[in-house]
Motif scaffolding. Structure first.
Motif, PDB file in Angstrom:
ATOM      1  N   PRO A  23       0.816  -1.224   0.000  1.00 17.42           N
ATOM      2  CA  PRO A  23       0.000   0.000   0.000  1.00 17.42           C
ATOM      3  C   PRO A  23       0.852   1.278   0.000  1.00 17.42           C
ATOM      4  O   PRO A  23       0.460   2.284  -0.595  1.00 17.42           O
ATOM      5  N   LEU A  24       2.003   1.236   0.644  1.00 17.74           N
ATOM      6  CA  LEU A  24       2.896   2.397   0.634  1.00 17.74           C
ATOM      7  C   LEU A  24       3.344   2.705  -0.788  1.00 17.74           C
ATOM      8  O   LEU A  24       3.320   3.856  -1.223  1.00 17.74           O
ATOM      9  N   LEU A  25       3.757   1.682  -1.517  1.00 20.98           N
ATOM     10  CA  LEU A  25       4.209   1.886  -2.891  1.00 20.98           C
ATOM     11  C   LEU A  25       3.103   2.499  -3.752  1.00 20.98           C
ATOM     12  O   LEU A  25       3.340   3.428  -4.526  1.00 20.98           O
ATOM     13  N   ALA A  62       7.881   2.442 -13.964  1.00 24.80           N
ATOM     14  CA  ALA A  62       8.696   2.169 -12.777  1.00 24.80           C
ATOM     15  C   ALA A  62       7.837   1.599 -11.656  1.00 24.80           C
ATOM     16  O   ALA A  62       8.247   0.651 -10.966  1.00 24.80           O
ATOM     17  N   HIS A  63       6.660   2.146 -11.495  1.00 25.30           N
ATOM     18  CA  HIS A  63       5.740   1.664 -10.457  1.00 25.30           C
ATOM     19  C   HIS A  63       5.348   0.215 -10.715  1.00 25.30           C
ATOM     20  O   HIS A  63       5.353  -0.609  -9.798  1.00 25.30           O
ATOM     21  N   VAL A  64       5.024  -0.115 -11.958  1.00 24.38           N
ATOM     22  CA  VAL A  64       4.607  -1.482 -12.290  1.00 24.38           C
ATOM     23  C   VAL A  64       5.747  -2.467 -12.041  1.00 24.38           C
ATOM     24  O   VAL A  64       5.550  -3.519 -11.420  1.00 24.38           O
ATOM     25  N   VAL A  65       6.956  -2.134 -12.485  1.00 20.86           N
ATOM     26  CA  VAL A  65       8.101  -3.028 -12.265  1.00 20.86           C
ATOM     27  C   VAL A  65       8.380  -3.168 -10.777  1.00 20.86           C
ATOM     28  O   VAL A  65       8.636  -4.269 -10.278  1.00 20.86           O
ATOM     29  N   ASN A  66       8.291  -2.064 -10.042  1.00 25.07           N
ATOM     30  CA  ASN A  66       8.533  -2.112  -8.595  1.00 25.07           C
ATOM     31  C   ASN A  66       7.461  -2.928  -7.882  1.00 25.07           C
ATOM     32  O   ASN A  66       7.762  -3.695  -6.959  1.00 25.07           O
ATOM     33  N   GLY A  94       8.167  -6.580  -8.656  1.00 18.16           N
ATOM     34  CA  GLY A  94       9.368  -6.964  -7.913  1.00 18.16           C
ATOM     35  C   GLY A  94       9.115  -7.099  -6.429  1.00 18.16           C
ATOM     36  O   GLY A  94       9.604  -8.031  -5.780  1.00 18.16           O
ATOM     37  N   LEU A  95       8.329  -6.188  -5.869  1.00 14.23           N
ATOM     38  CA  LEU A  95       8.014  -6.262  -4.440  1.00 14.23           C
ATOM     39  C   LEU A  95       7.200  -7.512  -4.132  1.00 14.23           C
ATOM     40  O   LEU A  95       7.430  -8.174  -3.116  1.00 14.23           O
ATOM     41  N   GLY A  96       6.283  -7.850  -5.018  1.00 11.98           N
ATOM     42  CA  GLY A  96       5.512  -9.077  -4.826  1.00 11.98           C
ATOM     43  C   GLY A  96       6.391 -10.313  -4.839  1.00 11.98           C
ATOM     44  O   GLY A  96       6.281 -11.192  -3.971  1.00 11.98           O
ATOM     45  N   LEU A  97       7.288 -10.386  -5.817  1.00 14.22           N
ATOM     46  CA  LEU A  97       8.191 -11.537  -5.919  1.00 14.22           C
ATOM     47  C   LEU A  97       9.166 -11.593  -4.738  1.00 14.22           C
ATOM     48  O   LEU A  97       9.336 -12.625  -4.095  1.00 14.22           O
ATOM     49  N   PHE A  98       9.813 -10.475  -4.474  1.00 11.27           N
ATOM     50  CA  PHE A  98      10.812 -10.422  -3.416  1.00 11.27           C
ATOM     51  C   PHE A  98      10.158 -10.594  -2.041  1.00 11.27           C
ATOM     52  O   PHE A  98      10.722 -11.228  -1.147  1.00 11.27           O
ATOM     53  N   GLY A  99       8.962 -10.041  -1.889  1.00  8.17           N
ATOM     54  CA  GLY A  99       8.235 -10.201  -0.629  1.00  8.17           C
ATOM     55  C   GLY A  99       7.909 -11.654  -0.352  1.00  8.17           C
ATOM     56  O   GLY A  99       8.017 -12.124   0.780  1.00  8.17           O
ATOM     57  N   GLY A 100       7.530 -12.383  -1.393  1.00  8.48           N
ATOM     58  CA  GLY A 100       7.265 -13.813  -1.239  1.00  8.48           C
ATOM     59  C   GLY A 100       8.519 -14.572  -0.848  1.00  8.48           C
ATOM     60  O   GLY A 100       8.490 -15.462   0.015  1.00  8.48           O
TER      61      GLY A 100
END
Length: 184
Positions: A39-41, A59-63, A66-72
């Motif tokens: 939600p912050l992003l 940039a937002h879409v890639v981030n 990436g956050l979804g993948l890295f967060g998992g």
């Protein structure tokens, strides 16, 4: 609120780990942080979208991906792998697992660098956390795999402080973000 929580869920356990090393309790809280970062992003992007244009959107879409993948990956590492012996981990992290984890970190790093660049260029948020987002978060993606040390704890603290600062800036009426958005 979730951005503040995300930053604190990185910063506070990392402060503890600097003195005690990694524990089940600190790993638990670190594992939850990426979920509160989503939600912050989105809020950061919405605040600066009028200024960043197509580059900021990409940039937002890639981030976000990436956050979804890295967060998992962070969730699995902190809540699952943490409780396994090193021998079991080495035996089971075979096949496509390692390339998938590296790929997750790479997409996260590129997304953070791009989104951080969009923040720096837009000048909607304070410069220090914007630059930190563009530099420390991509570094964080790859150095997280290093053994625990004062350096990795310090990097966690920088990342947590960056997220906390950005989250707090979103709350400030009439702050730098509001002035920049109005001028655009």
């Amino acid at each position: 609120m979730s951005g503040l929580l995300s930053g604190l869920l990185i910063t506070l356990p990392s402060l503890v780990e600097a003195f005690t090393g990694e524990t089940a309790a600190t790993s638990f809280f670190l594992a939850l942080s990426p979920a509160f970062s989503l939600p912050l992003l989105v809020a950061l992007h919405r605040r600066q979208a009028a200024v960043t244009g197509r580059f900021g959107e990409a940039a937002h879409v890639v981030n976000l991906i990436g956050l979804g993948l890295f967060g998992g990956a962070a969730f699995a590492a902190n809540l699952v792998l943490f409780h396994f012996d090193e021998d079991v981990i080495d035996e089971n992290l075979t096949g496509p697992t390692i390339p998938a984890l590296i790929g997750s970190a790479a997409v996260f790093a590129v997304g953070c660098a791009l989104f951080g660049t969009a923040m720096v260029r837009a000048r909607v948020f304070p410069r220090v956390p914007s630059w930190s987002y563009a530099t420390a978060l991509p570094l964080f993606a790859f150095l997280i795999a290093l053994p625990d040390s004062l350096f990795t704890s310090a990097l966690h603290i920088v990342v947590g402080a960056t997220l906390t600062w950005l989250a707090v800036d979103l709350w400030r009426p009439g702050g730098a973000a509001d002035r920049a958005a109005r001028s655009a």
